[in-house]
Write a protein that holds these residues in place. Structure first.
Motif, PDB file in Angstrom:
ATOM      1  N   ARG A  12      64.184  26.680  25.262  1.00 23.38           N
ATOM      2  CA  ARG A  12      64.706  25.856  24.164  1.00 23.38           C
ATOM      3  C   ARG A  12      65.133  26.789  23.028  1.00 23.38           C
ATOM      4  O   ARG A  12      64.386  27.723  22.686  1.00 23.38           O
ATOM      5  N   ASP A  18      70.991  30.322  18.473  1.00 24.78           N
ATOM      6  CA  ASP A  18      70.876  30.179  19.941  1.00 24.78           C
ATOM      7  C   ASP A  18      71.571  28.929  20.462  1.00 24.78           C
ATOM      8  O   ASP A  18      71.672  28.736  21.668  1.00 24.78           O
ATOM      9  N   VAL A  20      74.236  26.652  21.770  1.00 26.08           N
ATOM     10  CA  VAL A  20      75.512  26.922  22.446  1.00 26.08           C
ATOM     11  C   VAL A  20      76.511  25.832  22.054  1.00 26.08           C
ATOM     12  O   VAL A  20      76.194  24.641  22.108  1.00 26.08           O
ATOM     13  N   PRO A  51      76.253  12.881  23.047  1.00 27.44           N
ATOM     14  CA  PRO A  51      75.636  12.600  24.345  1.00 27.44           C
ATOM     15  C   PRO A  51      74.304  13.329  24.555  1.00 27.44           C
ATOM     16  O   PRO A  51      73.949  14.217  23.768  1.00 27.44           O
ATOM     17  N   GLY A  53      71.411  15.755  26.030  1.00 29.61           N
ATOM     18  CA  GLY A  53      71.285  17.110  26.570  1.00 29.61           C
ATOM     19  C   GLY A  53      72.251  18.130  26.014  1.00 29.61           C
ATOM     20  O   GLY A  53      72.560  19.128  26.663  1.00 29.61           O
ATOM     21  N   GLY A  55      71.841  19.471  22.797  1.00 28.96           N
ATOM     22  CA  GLY A  55      71.172  20.345  21.822  1.00 28.96           C
ATOM     23  C   GLY A  55      70.893  19.739  20.459  1.00 28.96           C
ATOM     24  O   GLY A  55      70.580  20.479  19.529  1.00 28.96           O
ATOM     25  N   LYS A  56      70.953  18.427  20.322  1.00 22.14           N
ATOM     26  CA  LYS A  56      70.743  17.814  18.999  1.00 22.14           C
ATOM     27  C   LYS A  56      69.300  18.039  18.510  1.00 22.14           C
ATOM     28  O   LYS A  56      69.081  18.540  17.406  1.00 22.14           O
ATOM     29  N   SER A  58      67.111  20.109  19.693  1.00 23.77           N
ATOM     30  CA  SER A  58      66.831  21.544  19.563  1.00 23.77           C
ATOM     31  C   SER A  58      67.386  22.073  18.252  1.00 23.77           C
ATOM     32  O   SER A  58      66.738  22.881  17.578  1.00 23.77           O
ATOM     33  N   LEU A 200      73.959  20.334  29.039  1.00 25.88           N
ATOM     34  CA  LEU A 200      73.369  21.633  29.341  1.00 25.88           C
ATOM     35  C   LEU A 200      71.940  21.483  29.870  1.00 25.88           C
ATOM     36  O   LEU A 200      71.491  22.241  30.721  1.00 25.88           O
ATOM     37  N   ARG A 201      71.241  20.437  29.385  1.00 27.16           N
ATOM     38  CA  ARG A 201      69.890  20.232  29.903  1.00 27.16           C
ATOM     39  C   ARG A 201      69.930  19.996  31.411  1.00 27.16           C
ATOM     40  O   ARG A 201      69.168  20.583  32.164  1.00 27.16           O
ATOM     41  N   ILE A 204      70.591  23.215  33.322  1.00 29.79           N
ATOM     42  CA  ILE A 204      69.419  24.106  33.419  1.00 29.79           C
ATOM     43  C   ILE A 204      68.406  23.526  34.408  1.00 29.79           C
ATOM     44  O   ILE A 204      67.795  24.236  35.200  1.00 29.79           O
TER      45      ILE A 204
END
Ligand SMILES: Nc1ncnc2c1ncn2[C@@H]1O[C@H](COP(=O)(O)OP(=O)(O)OP(=O)(O)O)[C@@H](O)[C@H]1O
Length: 497
Positions: A12, A18, A20, A51, A53, A55-56, A58, A200-201, A204
């Motif tokens: 995370r 960090d 992206v 949407p 995954g 990065g909100k 994070s 992105l989640r 991964i």
């Protein structure tokens, strides 16, 4: 070799640098946070929306970490009634931070678009109040911006997080592979990034799934693992319905990525498709359902006692029970179906969301409670949409989408009239130079004398049957509005389901 800790957590982002993609929103977040360091900014909250995954969540935590701020998080699994929100976020928004008076405390409200479910208990309203008075920064996180009430949105800076582009995902996944000492063949990361659809989640998670038990990944591994997950439930159903060996059927479920809670729906849906089509298999069907009923009793006990050890009995009853209840094995091909129960639940949920969304807009427009708006005002607004004189204004004021208009009027589909009214409202919006999201907030302040049409609308609203005592209390401070002579008759509301 891959280990069992979830990579999405392990990797995370720790700092905003960090994150992206979504550079513009990240810069805006930082600027907003800086403005808190030099006083209280005009907008005390931001909404990170977009949407899943991307990065909100994070980004919100990374911002706090970058600035050495504490965080207080209220997420969807918490009970988010008005009382709880006020107690947790409200007091946090007023108290000086534990680490000293200058450091801030970032209040993070995850899935803020899901507070509608609690709207009757005032959750959404409480947020508005807290944002207005907070002396601590607040971040709201939402997938659907329009799931937040217009009044809350008007108090926040809206920052969109878009899907992460495939080419941006690749370096992030490469870093993970290096850390995990996984060798990747040509095209592997590109393929994973492409099939994640901007999430992105997911990318991964897929990377971890395919890397589990391997030191090297090749493109064929991805193709196989894709096919495995897609085929697994159908393969297992085939084993349960066609095999005569209960042990094999049970073993087949061990590798399945479904809980017994889900598996029972699959078997329930497909049992009649399989056993019901064969001549003389009615007895099999009845016995099969008897076993499912027994399995369901165990699932009930699991839910009640949270004793997941009982899952194994439920699983054995539903799989072995189905196998032993057949007296002969069907040979033909059966096309298995996903549980229709899920589809219906999805439709019901969507309908409820729409109902709550509309009620929230009406509540803001009429300055009434959510519950009263839903049960008593909604049908009146629906009727106004059928009155040429008001229809376009109501649509404009409430920022109704075309689907919401269909719902409110009780029609089954978009009619020519609905389309025409929607177009008129859009034209009005354009002529005033407002984009969709701003129209509502820029209405005249309430204390100004309402114009003729607004008076008429308010009179119609106030000519509805009396609200109950609780509702009255809530609206005590609302200036009285002259009652109309023609009282609208109470009728079954569109929202009574
Ligand atoms: N833009 C990003 N940069 C770096 N990592 C990311 C990004 N987006 C997602 N991730 C990875 O995916 C995980 C989940 O991201 P996060 O919870 O922040 O997504 P989200 O947008 O808040 O999703 P949701 O709306 O479902 O809560 C993170 O822990 C991280 O590993």
């Amino acid at each position: 070799m891959a280990e069992s800790i979830e990579w999405v957590e392990k990797y995370r982002p720790q700092s905003l640098t960090d994150i992206v993609g979504n550079k513009k929103s990240v810069v805006d977040m930082r600027e907003w946070a800086q403005s808190w360091l030099s006083g209280t900014p005009e907008k005390r909250a931001i909404i990170l929306h977009g949407p899943a995954g991307v990065g909100k969540t994070s980004a919100a935590h990374a911002l706090a970490r970058d600035l050495d701020w504490e965080t207080i998080e209220l997420n969807a699994s918490d009970q988010r009634t008005a009382g709880v929100i006020e107690r947790v976020a409200g007091s946090a928004s007023k108290m000086s931070s534990l680490t000293g008076t200058t450091a801030k405390r970032l209040i993070i409200l995850d899935e803020a678009d899901n507070i509608h479910g609690n709207a009757d208990r005032g959750g959404a309203r409480a947020i508005g109040g807290i944002i207005k008075n907070t002396d601590q920064p607040i971040v709201l996180i939402a997938n659907d911006l329009y799931g937040l009430t217009p009044s809350v949105r008007s108090l926040c800076i809206e920052l969109k997080f878009n899907s992460v582009q495939g080419r941006s995902m690749i370096p992030a996944m490469k870093r993970i592979c290096v850390e995990e000492k996984i060798m990747c063949g040509v095209g592997v990361l590109e393929k994973l990034a492409e099939s994640a659809g901007g999430d992105l989640r997911s990318a991964i998670k897929d990377l971890q799934a395919v890397a589990t038990g391997r030191d090297e990944i090749h493109i064929e591994d991805i193709a196989t693992s894709e096919r495995d997950t897609k085929e697994s439930i159908f393969k297992v159903l085939g084993k349960i319905f066609k095999s005569t060996d209960p042990k094999k059927a049970l073993e087949a479920t061990y590798g399945l990525d479904e809980t017994p809670e889900n598996l029972i729906h699959w078997i329930d849906e497909n049992l009649p498709l399989q056993y019901g089509t064969e001549e003389g298999t009615q007895e099999d069907l009845i016995t099969g359902y008897e076993y499912l009923a027994k399995a369901d009793r165990y699932l009930g006990r699991v839910r009640k006692r949270q004793s997941y050890r009982l899952w194994r009995y439920a699983g054995a009853l539903m799989t072995c029970g189905t196998v032993v209840s057949k007296t002969h094995v069907g040979r033909g091909f059966t096309k298995y179906q996903p549980p229709s129960f899920w589809r219906k639940m999805g439709q019901l949920r969507a309908k409820r969301d729409m109902r709550d969304n509309i009620a929230s807009k009406i509540a803001d427009h009429a300055n009434k409670s959510m519950r009263y708006s839903r049960t008593d005002l909604a049908h009146l607004y629906g009727r106004m949409l059928e009155e040429n004189e008001y229809a376009a204004d109501v649509t404009f004021d409430l920022e109704l989408s075309i689907d919401e208009m269909v719902y409110l009027t009780g029609k089954k589909k978009v009619t020519k009239d609905i389309q025409r009214i929607h177009d008129l409202a859009q034209a009005k919006r354009r002529s005033l130079g407002r984009d969709e999201g701003k129209a509502f907030f820029e209405k005249k302040p309430k204390k100004q004398t309402p114009d003729k049409k607004q008076m008429d609308l308010t009179q119609i609203i106030n000519s509805t049957p009396q609200e109950d005592k609780v509702e009255k209390k809530e609206t005590e401070n609302v200036p009285p509005v002259k009652k109309s002579a023609s009282k609208a008759k109470p009728q079954k509301t569109l929202f009574d389901f």
